[in-house]
Design a protein around this motif. Sequence first.
Motif, short mmCIF file in Angstrom:
data_model
loop_
_atom_site.label_atom_id
_atom_site.label_comp_id
_atom_site.label_asym_id
_atom_site.label_seq_id
_atom_site.Cartn_x
_atom_site.Cartn_y
_atom_site.Cartn_z
N MET A 1 -0.65 5.62 -4.83
CA MET A 1 0.79 5.80 -4.94
C MET A 1 1.04 7.21 -4.46
O MET A 1 0.39 8.16 -4.92
N VAL B 1 -2.48 12.31 -11.82
CA VAL B 1 -1.78 12.57 -10.56
C VAL B 1 -2.36 13.82 -9.92
O VAL B 1 -2.54 14.85 -10.56
N TYR C 1 3.95 10.23 -3.84
CA TYR C 1 5.27 10.71 -4.25
C TYR C 1 5.61 11.87 -3.34
O TYR C 1 4.97 12.92 -3.39
N ILE D 1 8.70 7.11 -2.62
CA ILE D 1 7.53 6.62 -3.34
C ILE D 1 6.90 5.53 -2.48
O ILE D 1 7.58 4.57 -2.10
N LYS E 1 -1.59 9.39 -6.58
CA LYS E 1 -2.28 8.79 -7.72
C LYS E 1 -3.13 7.66 -7.15
O LYS E 1 -2.60 6.77 -6.46
N PHE F 1 12.39 13.68 -11.38
CA PHE F 1 11.43 12.59 -11.32
C PHE F 1 10.06 13.11 -10.87
O PHE F 1 9.03 12.79 -11.47
N LEU F 2 10.05 13.93 -9.82
CA LEU F 2 8.79 14.48 -9.33
C LEU F 2 8.10 15.35 -10.39
O LEU F 2 6.88 15.31 -10.52
N GLU G 1 3.48 2.94 -2.05
CA GLU G 1 2.17 2.37 -2.34
C GLU G 1 1.53 2.19 -0.97
O GLU G 1 2.13 1.55 -0.09
N ILE H 1 13.46 6.35 -6.15
CA ILE H 1 13.13 6.58 -7.55
C ILE H 1 13.73 5.52 -8.48
O ILE H 1 13.23 5.32 -9.57
N THR I 1 13.53 11.54 -2.85
CA THR I 1 12.08 11.47 -3.10
C THR I 1 11.66 10.07 -2.68
O THR I 1 12.30 9.09 -3.02
N VAL J 1 6.38 12.99 -12.83
CA VAL J 1 5.18 12.41 -12.23
C VAL J 1 4.07 13.46 -12.16
O VAL J 1 2.92 13.18 -12.49
N CYS K 1 16.01 13.33 -8.33
CA CYS K 1 14.77 13.18 -7.57
C CYS K 1 13.78 14.29 -7.93
O CYS K 1 12.59 14.03 -8.13
#
Length: 135
Positions: free
Chosen positions: A102, A26, A104, A126, A36, A16-17, A128, A62, A124, A20, A13
């Motif tokens: 989006m 971003v 995060y 995510i 984003k 991943f962050l 929308e 994720i 983490t 991004v 996680c």
Amino acid sequence: MAKKIDTKYVTECRNFLKEVAAQPDVKHVSQGVLLKYIEHGTGEVRPRFNNVVMVKYRGTLINGTEFDSNMNDGYAAAFRLKDLIVGWQIVLTQMVAGDKIMAYIPAEMGYGDKREGNIPGGSTLIFEIHLEGVM
């Protein structure tokens, strides 16, 4: 007995962050929260702590697993901003009506190390999010 947190998953996680965060479109907001823009709205008012927000949203992990959504419900959900997780509070105060983003959200601004429904501890999140209105 509480379920032990999966440290490998927590590391995934965090990595991943980092990936991004390195993307040029971003925005680094606060406390590790990233956003984003998908679409900019035309609203003029940003939500404040005591406002009610009208939102359409989809939440995933994720790996793409969806854990919550109202995108297909035909109506927006109403939430008092102060009742939401800190990550949502941070993101929504950056938005105006009509914005689609989006978000995060690191675990520390979401549910932390505790499991929440089918969301593992240390996740983490995510989202929308489409902010449809502020009351």
